[in-house]
Design an enzyme around this catalytic site. Structure first.
Site, PDB file in Angstrom:
ATOM      1  N   GLU A  67       0.843  -1.204   0.000  1.00  0.00           N
ATOM      2  CA  GLU A  67       0.000   0.000   0.000  1.00  0.00           C
ATOM      3  C   GLU A  67       0.880   1.256   0.000  1.00  0.00           C
ATOM      4  O   GLU A  67       0.653   2.202  -0.747  1.00  0.00           O
ATOM      5  CB  GLU A  67      -0.925  -0.018   1.223  1.00  0.00           C
ATOM      6  CG  GLU A  67      -1.765   1.239   1.417  1.00  0.00           C
ATOM      7  CD  GLU A  67      -1.602   1.843   2.798  1.00  0.00           C
ATOM      8  OE1 GLU A  67      -1.108   2.985   2.878  1.00  0.00           O
ATOM      9  OE2 GLU A  67      -1.938   1.171   3.810  1.00  0.00           O
ATOM     10  N   GLU A 142      10.278   1.617   2.213  1.00  0.00           N
ATOM     11  CA  GLU A 142       8.953   1.546   2.826  1.00  0.00           C
ATOM     12  C   GLU A 142       8.802   0.320   3.728  1.00  0.00           C
ATOM     13  O   GLU A 142       8.106   0.368   4.722  1.00  0.00           O
ATOM     14  CB  GLU A 142       7.867   1.528   1.748  1.00  0.00           C
ATOM     15  CG  GLU A 142       7.834   2.779   0.896  1.00  0.00           C
ATOM     16  CD  GLU A 142       7.561   4.043   1.700  1.00  0.00           C
ATOM     17  OE1 GLU A 142       6.730   3.987   2.640  1.00  0.00           O
ATOM     18  OE2 GLU A 142       8.189   5.083   1.413  1.00  0.00           O
TER      19      GLU A 142
HETATM   20 ZN   LIG Z   1       1.114   2.724   6.961  1.00  0.00          ZN
END
Ligand SMILES: [Zn+2]
Length: 973
Positions: A67, A142
């Site tokens: 995401e 990330e």
């Molecule tokens: Zn997050």
């Protein structure tokens, strides 16, 4: 062209949804099978999302990392952070992405047509053509990566999601919520942590991460939603031509499986960390959880919401009361989660002890048995149904676009059955059914079937452990050390090189050419007019009624505002306590349970609040207000007023038991606020070092109030009469006609009848003489480090630019956008690893910066200090400046519901903010240039030179940084 004529899609269902004033369409994309839901209506705040069913295969958090990662650049928009570019420079009214236990959703919203299309374009490209395949750096940044600076340096772990989840796992409520879900569904995707367990995140391989994307981010596994006043057919054509048609149909197995019911209750025990000095007594969470049927059961879906409210949430709720009476836990919480395939009903006793487990279960079950036998209070059930129906019809979602909330709710059925997208959106027939069933044993039947006779259950206990955080850190350090020792010379060299490479990658900005690929509106596209204020002052005898004439669909929003500026000074903190107590004690005609029932049957509820409004005309002076808000249909206004009068003037405050229960709950909930949103508490505290109105807010709702509540809880044991007497005295000094001003938001036609009610209220208010005191709260610099067991910090710096003689200007709103998405974002979030960063500049001259879930402290403080230099040399292209201006206007123009519009107008009226001022500020925003930003450097210098610092966070870290503070102490005792 109409939706029906589109060749690329098959129309499966079209229906009028009267309750939402919408036409609903359900379609399937013929080539890929992509599922599409449309809600066409007149709402200008348009919403789009694309979502995917993403069952988590393990605890590595692969759905969550993905995401984040798809928003880090794509084929058409190869910049490093398109999400931030859109946040800076679009008129979005919502922009985010969310990972759930079984799905991932990418929603955007905007009131501007071109902007809306731009947002859809960037998001579609992001999910289908992300740069993750070309750039492993995205996954490393990330997700997770090793860091090693030099051969003999320590090996560490880092990553945005890794840090985010470390933060999420440090709250006991967070741990509890996860364990409850995992415990009930061990054979399904719900047994896994979709967000990622920090211990498991480093197990995720880059190849597995890519596989997850290719498998699930496919049109055949997608859910597309469009809402509002837009050309739906045109949007669908565009989606087909540019994205969907490029794919073939792919069978994707993403089915969420159903858990076979248990034969007996499962038990799970987990630990959470408390600080050395906090102790472990009364710190255990006990929870009783049941799997409740299937989310596709429409009646159950609403029926259980009502049941949960009536049993546990409404004042006087019998099951909550039984647990409090048995002294199991100081705060009873409950939830009914119907956003998963098999919904969950939970009862939680907070601040309990592990040895109370049997008693906890026993009290719950015997109480439920008794309620089934004797029957539930039918009036209370009707009140509960009315409570939800009022909210459903009012559709007030605060600052969230209504379309977003409907779209997310659609998922509660759509994700589990392709053809049931509208199931839960149409609710009026179910409300009618429930009302009719209230006295027919339906709800008692629910208790029997789903609670008493249902073995699919779990008991989850979260118990405190001293120093668990430190223990885990040590263990991790040891594991990393061992891993490092197992590596050969070559591998070490590789790690060092990679660490260096990633740092370089992160600090290299996107090229101007790539940045310009992100579509941008022009300054001319932005409305020049600020949103007007609606204030019309009427007098009822000598009481001012400020009317905000707005379309409210038949609801009147009343706010009785009582000036608290002349009450005895020692009673100031009692304002915060009174706010919690009113409505939770008996009155002359009702027990507190009956009061809540009556209130919910006839109104949308009463809410008390304490606020301060600082004058813009007379710097430093402010109005301290105790507010009593109520909402009701016009025909119920007389009832609303009589209920408010009953509560304000006849509440029985000499009730030791209730005072004790309410105080414990208030203190306990405030503690949760400190753990989850400590940034706003830290900022308020830092501003209170120099601003008297913030001092007042802190005393009635911040750190000082928390300390006051700890004292109240102790005093209630020995000296409770004094507390009760103080509360009584406070009501006598407060609820008087000379203190009263009324804010009223509704259509003109209801005003006359409403004024009659005011007329009747005035003589009933207190009139007996009381001493009037004039006082000041002395704002004093304290620079505190407030220790908790948290793994992270909330760092706040504040100061006054007014004190330096600098006036407010619209350019400060632009500076705020620049700081949020450039300077602070890059330094506090991207490089520092904090989950968030904020800054603000108020019209009354206060400025503050803060970090959210921050692993750092002194480093962040230094970043704040260096913001002066950044501002002094600020220089960007015209295009970039336009971007910041659009982002700023987007903040100023957040669409408001009528209630919020009325409150905004009232606030302006109280502070002396007139329309010319906001219009001038808007013009300053629209014409802002780089030199206007550079001219703000003295503002930041003034703010920072005052050196007001408050930090809430990890005890060890605060002790290490002692020299930054005047005092370092525990926040909780
Ligand atoms: Zn997050």
């Amino acid at each position: 062209m109409t939706v029906e004529q589109l060749k690329a899609y098959e129309l499966i269902e079209k229906r009028e949804i009267g309750e939402l004033n919408s036409t609903g369409y359900y379609l399937k994309h013929r080539k890929t099978g992509a599922k599409v839901c449309l809600l066409s209506n007149e709402d200008n705040n348009k919403v789009f999302y694309i979502g995917f069913r993403t069952p988590a295969p393990d605890d590595t958090g692969v759905p969550h990392i993905l995401e984040h990662s798809v928003l880090c650049g794509s084929r058409e928009f190869p910049v490093k952070d398109p999400f931030v570019e859109l946040a800076k420079g679009s008129l979005n009214t919502f922009l985010n992405a969310m990972t759930y236990p079984d799905k991932t959703v990418y929603p955007v919203a905007s009131c501007n047509d071109r902007d809306f299309q731009n947002l859809i374009h960037v998001y579609m490209d992001a999910v289908f053509y992300p740069n993750i395949y070309e750039k492993e750096e995205i996954f490393r940044q990330e997700g997770w990566h090793y860091e090693l600076e030099s051969e003999d340096g320590p090996l560490t772990l880092n990553g945005v999601v890794y840090n985010e989840m470390k933060g999420a796992f440090s709250s006991p409520e967070g741990v509890l919520e996860r364990e409850i879900l995992n415990s009930l569904y061990p054979d399904t995707t719900y047994a896994n942590e979709s967000g990622g367990d920090p211990e498991a995140i480093p197990d995720l391989k880059y190849s597995e991460f890519l596989d997850f994307h290719s498998r699930y981010y496919h049109p055949s596994n997608s859910y597309i939603f469009l809402y509002g006043d837009c050309d739906m057919a045109e949007k669908l054509c565009w989606l087909d031509e540019n994205y969907l048609s490029k794919y073939d149909c792919l069978p994707v197995d993403s089915q969420v499986r159903t858990q076979k019911p248990f034969e007996k209750t499962r038990e799970v025990v987990r630990e959470y960390s408390v600080s050395e000095e906090e102790g472990t007594e009364d710190k255990t969470y006990l929870s009783y959880n049941k799997s409740v049927g299937d989310t596709m059961d429409k009646k159950l879906y609403l029926g259980f919401q009502v049941l949960e409210y009536v049993l546990l949430s409404m004042p006087g709720a019998p099951l909550k009361q039984a647990l409090l009476d048995a002294e199991i836990g100081k705060d009873i919480m409950s939830s009914y989660d119907n956003g998963v395939k098999q919904p969950i009903f939970s009862i939680i006793a907070k601040e309990a002890n592990e040895d109370q487990k049997e008693a906890f279960v026993e009290v719950i079950e015997t109480t439920l048995q008794r309620l089934v036998k004797e029957g539930l209070d039918v009036k209370a059930l009707r009140a509960g149904i009315n409570y939800f129906e009022f909210r459903y019809r009012e559709a007030d979602f605060g600052t969230y676009p209504a379309g977003l909330m409907y779209g997310l709710q659609a998922f509660d059925s759509w994700l589990y059955d392709d053809n049931s997208v509208f199931l839960h959106l149409e609710a009026l027939d179910t409300f009618a059914f429930l009302k009719e069933q209230a006295d027919k044993g339906y709800f008692e039947g629910l208790i029997r079937t789903y609670l008493l006779e249902n073995p699919h259950a779990s008991i989850v206990i979260i118990r405190p452990k001293k120093g668990l955080t430190a223990e885990q850190e040590e263990l991790l350090g040891k594991r990393l050390k061992e891993y490092k020792e197992s590596l050969g010379k070559e591998q070490i060299a590789e790690l060092i090189a990679f660490t260096k490479h990633l740092k370089e990658y992160q600090s290299e900005p996107s090229s101007q050419e790539d940045l310009e690929k992100i579509p941008l509106l022009e300054r001319e596209d932005i409305g020049k007019e600020a949103l007007p204020f609606q204030n019309e002052v009427h007098l009822v005898e000598d009481v001012k009624v400020v009317h905000h004439d707005l379309f409210t669909n038949g609801i009147g929003y009343i706010n009785l505002m009582f000036q608290a500026g002349e009450i005895p000074k020692r009673l100031v903190p009692y304002l915060g306590l009174l706010k919690a107590v009113l409505g939770n004690v008996d009155t002359e005609h009702y027990t507190y349970g009956e009061f809540a029932t009556e209130l919910n049957l006839h109104t949308g509820g009463i809410f008390c609040g304490v606020n301060s409004y600082e004058s813009l005309k007379e710097p430093g002076s402010y109005q301290a207000m105790f507010e009593v808000r109520c909402k009701a249909l016009y025909e119920e206004l007389p009832k609303a007023f009589s209920m408010m009068e009953e509560m304000l003037l006849t509440s029985k405050l000499r009730d030791r038991k209730r005072l004790t229960e309410v105080s414990a709950e208030t203190r306990s909930r405030l503690q949760m606020v400190f753990m989850t949103s400590g940034h706003s508490m830290a900022a308020l505290r830092a501003v209170s070092y120099f601003s008297e109105s913030s001092c007042f807010s802190d005393e009635t709702g911040g750190v000082a109030f928390y300390e006051f509540m700890e004292k109240v809880e102790t005093e209630l044991k020995e000296n409770w009469e004094e507390i009760a007497e103080n509360l009584e005295e406070l009501t006598r000094c407060l609820f008087r006609r000379e203190n009263l001003t009324i804010s009223y938001t509704a259509e003109e036609k209801s005003l006359k009848a409403m004024k009659e009610q005011v007329k009747a209220l005035i003589p009933a208010l207190h009139q007996e003489p009381v001493p009037k005191e004039s006082w000041t709260l002395h704002a004093l610099q304290k620079n505190e480090g407030l220790k908790t067991s948290s793994q992270i910090q909330y760092v706040a710096r504040a100061g006054s630019f007014r004190a330096a003689g600098l006036p407010y200007t619209g350019a400060l709103a632009v500076l705020r956008t620049i700081m949020s998405y450039d300077y602070l974002w890059n330094n506090v979030r991207v490089k520092g690893g904090a989950y968030g960063c904020m800054n603000n500049y108020t019209r009354n001259g206060s400025a503050y910066m803060m970090s959210y879930r921050d692993p750092n402290l002194e480093k962040t403080n230094r970043v704040f200090e260096e913001s002066v230099g950044y501002t002094e040399s600020f220089e960007v292209s015209d295009r970039d400046m336009t971007k910041y201006i659009i982002g700023t206007i987007s903040n100023l123009d957040t669409p408001l519901n009528p209630n919020a519009k009325g409150a905004r107008s009232m606030g302006a009226w109280l502070m002396g903010l007139d329309y010319e001022m906001v219009q001038r500020e808007r013009a300053q925003v629209l014409s802002c240039e780089c030199e206007d930003i550079r001219a703000l450097a003295p503002y930041l210098r003034a703010m920072l030179s005052q050196n007001n610092l408050c930090v809430i966070g990890n005890e060890k870290r605060l002790e290490e940084q002692k020299e930054l503070f005047e005092t370092v102490r525990n926040l909780f005792h």
